[in-house]
Design an enzyme around this catalytic site. Structure first.
Site, PDB file in Angstrom:
ATOM      1  CB  CYS A  69      22.579  58.559 -16.868  1.00  8.95           C
ATOM      2  SG  CYS A  69      22.178  56.853 -17.286  1.00  8.95           S
TER       3      CYS A  69
ATOM      4  CG  HIS B 182      26.616  57.112 -17.616  1.00  2.00           C
ATOM      5  ND1 HIS B 182      25.867  57.518 -16.534  1.00  2.00           N
ATOM      6  CD2 HIS B 182      27.271  58.218 -18.052  1.00  2.00           C
ATOM      7  CE1 HIS B 182      26.081  58.806 -16.316  1.00  2.00           C
ATOM      8  NE2 HIS B 182      26.924  59.258 -17.226  1.00  2.00           N
TER       9      HIS B 182
ATOM     10  CG  ASN C  67      27.627  62.814 -17.331  1.00  2.00           C
ATOM     11  OD1 ASN C  67      27.805  61.980 -16.459  1.00  2.00           O
ATOM     12  ND2 ASN C  67      28.523  63.798 -17.525  1.00  2.00           N
TER      13      ASN C  67
END
Length: 488
Positions: free
Chosen positions: A400, A449, A461
């Site tokens: 991420c 994240h 993402n």
């Protein structure tokens, strides 16, 4: 009613997963609360793709109580293989740490990734913290014999090449030990090289570096650098100009023209690394008289206007630099900062005054910011479908934060940080706008994240399913949302 779980996005412990060994040496498990395809793949040493294929899954969403077949769990074969490997030679065992990758471990033990995978029977590049890996020993008779022949060849060829090179390179190279907070961009500027030169000199395949890694650098007094300087001095009379295109960054332009980012900043008197499409940059020549006079006047002014600034929530070096009309690098140097991560309440010494004329340039800033956001989002969408890779920062695979690092560097220059690191360097906003960064608490407390907000509740993402567009209103993301941050 069955409770659905988003795959690969939680790291709570797998509690009481049922395992049944079938006669065909495959295994079946029943999905429990907290399970995900990624977690199961890690636990049973397989891949998400293999699990999906073996179970004919059309989605990565799992249901509690669902039965899954674990492919290729041939325990007897693997145990006999490992015992034969042990007999052939004594193996050293390495325990995977957080932040490790096969590439890093292979480099550390002077192996190739392929050798490491063969030695450990790995079918993918995914590893997990705490996993035990063999890092020495015979992979197979064929590979060992090829190694011998290669070593014989390489010893003679390398000795020849090294003797030829040593006379020229020993005097023209130095070394640099990577410190916490370093990036290739930061080191390249420090040692007056381009990132491309650093990567070639050190045979780096990616931009990922690790603390205490030793990098070779060019000595400032080398013959090559003096040749470069003499050729550059000959070029200064004819100034080359470059028009910024979509997707450009100072780092990219500097590499294309064999310059450092700092040289471009100096020649163009840039106060920040923010570029906009259509901007014209000078790429050769000395820093203009205007820039030198302005820098001298600013240094005179700053000597009398040095202020102490207390870091507030949402601050970053970039935000503070803009506020005081200085560069982030000037703040780093003035305060001897080793990292861009700031703490609330931290005191910084700033040379300069808070800008009073920010409103006059706001329209230009807004248009350039909008262009950068559009470029960044286009670059992000171009990576849709790229697989997940822990520590990955390239289109061969992202995690991420590696994805954020990659797309941000399409429009500016940033260091490689974790999700928490980016959280600490960006400005908090109450509601996300297009181009803002949205953060979530997934496998641990705090920001773990991050994605880029696209509007209408959607964000792009890199998660365990690869680079995808997700919806924040999904029950999984909704309950884990931490907040939004703004970089531009």
């Amino acid at each position: 009613m069955k409770k659905k779980l988003a795959a690969g996005l939680t790291a709570s412990a797998i509690v009481g997963t049922t395992l049944v060994v079938t006669p065909a040496e495959a295994a079946t498990i029943k999905v429990k609360s907290g399970d995900s395809l990624w977690k199961l793949a890690q636990t049973y040493n397989t891949s998400v793709a293999a699990l999906t294929s073996a179970n004919h899954l059309s989605t990565t969403v799992l249901s509690i109580g669902q039965t899954l077949t674990i492919p290729g769990s041939k325990s007897s074969t693997s145990s006999s293989t490992s015992s034969s490997t042990t007999k052939k030679s004594g193996s050293s065992v390495y325990t995977v740490k957080s932040g490790d990758s096969l590439w890093l471990i292979a480099n550390e033990f002077k192996m190739t990734v392929q050798e490491l995978k063969k030695l450990n029977g790995l079918s993918s590049d995914l590893i997990r913290a705490g996993q035990k890996l063999k890092v020495s020993g015979t992979v197979s008779s064929s590979s060992s014999s090829s190694k011998k022949s290669n070593s014989n060849k390489s010893s003679s060829s390398s000795s020849k090449s090294s003797s030829n090179k040593s006379s020229s390179s020993s005097s023209s190279t130095g070394t640099y030990k990577v410190q916490l907070g370093d990036s290739l961009w930061k080191i390249a500027n420090k040692v007056n090289m381009s990132i491309a030169e650093l990567k070639v000199l050190n045979n780096l395949k990616s931009d990922t570096i690790y603390v205490n890694q030793v990098l070779k650098t060019k000595s400032s007094g080398s013959d090559t650098s003096s040749k470069d300087n003499s050729s550059k001095s000959n070029q200064t009379s004819a100034t080359t100009k470059y028009t910024v295109k979509s997707g450009d960054s100072l780092w990219k332009i500097a590499n294309n023209y064999n310059l450092t980012v700092q040289q471009i900043r100096n020649i163009n008197n840039l106060k920040s690394d923010v570029l906009y499409v259509g901007q014209v940059l000078k790429l050769t020549g000395k820093a203009s008289s205007g820039s030198s006079s302005s820098s001298s006047s600013s240094s005179n002014a700053s000597s009398g206007t040095t202020t102490t600034y207390t870091v507030k929530s949402g601050d970053s070096l970039w935000v503070i630099a803009q506020k005081f009309n200085v560069t982030a690098q000037q703040i780093r140097e003035k305060n001897n900062l080793k990292t861009d991560v700031l703490q609330v309440g931290q005191k910084l010494v700033i040379s300069g005054k808070a800008s009073s004329s920010s409103s006059s340039g706001s329209s230009n800033t807004t248009s350039s910011t909008s262009a950068k956001i559009n470029t960044m989002i286009s670059a992000a969408k171009a990576q849709l479908g790229v697989p997940y890779r822990w520590g990955g920062t390239t289109p061969s695979g992202f995690d991420c934060s590696g994805f954020i690092y990659y797309v941000l560097n399409k429009v500016t220059s940033v260091s490689r940080l974790t999700a928490a690191g980016y959280w600490n360097t960006m400005k908090s906003v109450s509601q996300p706008a297009v181009g803002d960064f949205v953060f979530f608490s997934t496998y641990k407390a705090g920001p773990s994240h991050v994605g880029i907000y696209l509007g209408n509740g959607e964000f792009i993402n890199a998660n365990d399913s690869g680079v995808v567009i997700s919806n924040m209103n999904n029950s999984y993301w909704k309950q884990r949302y931490l907040g939004a941050k703004r970089y531009f």
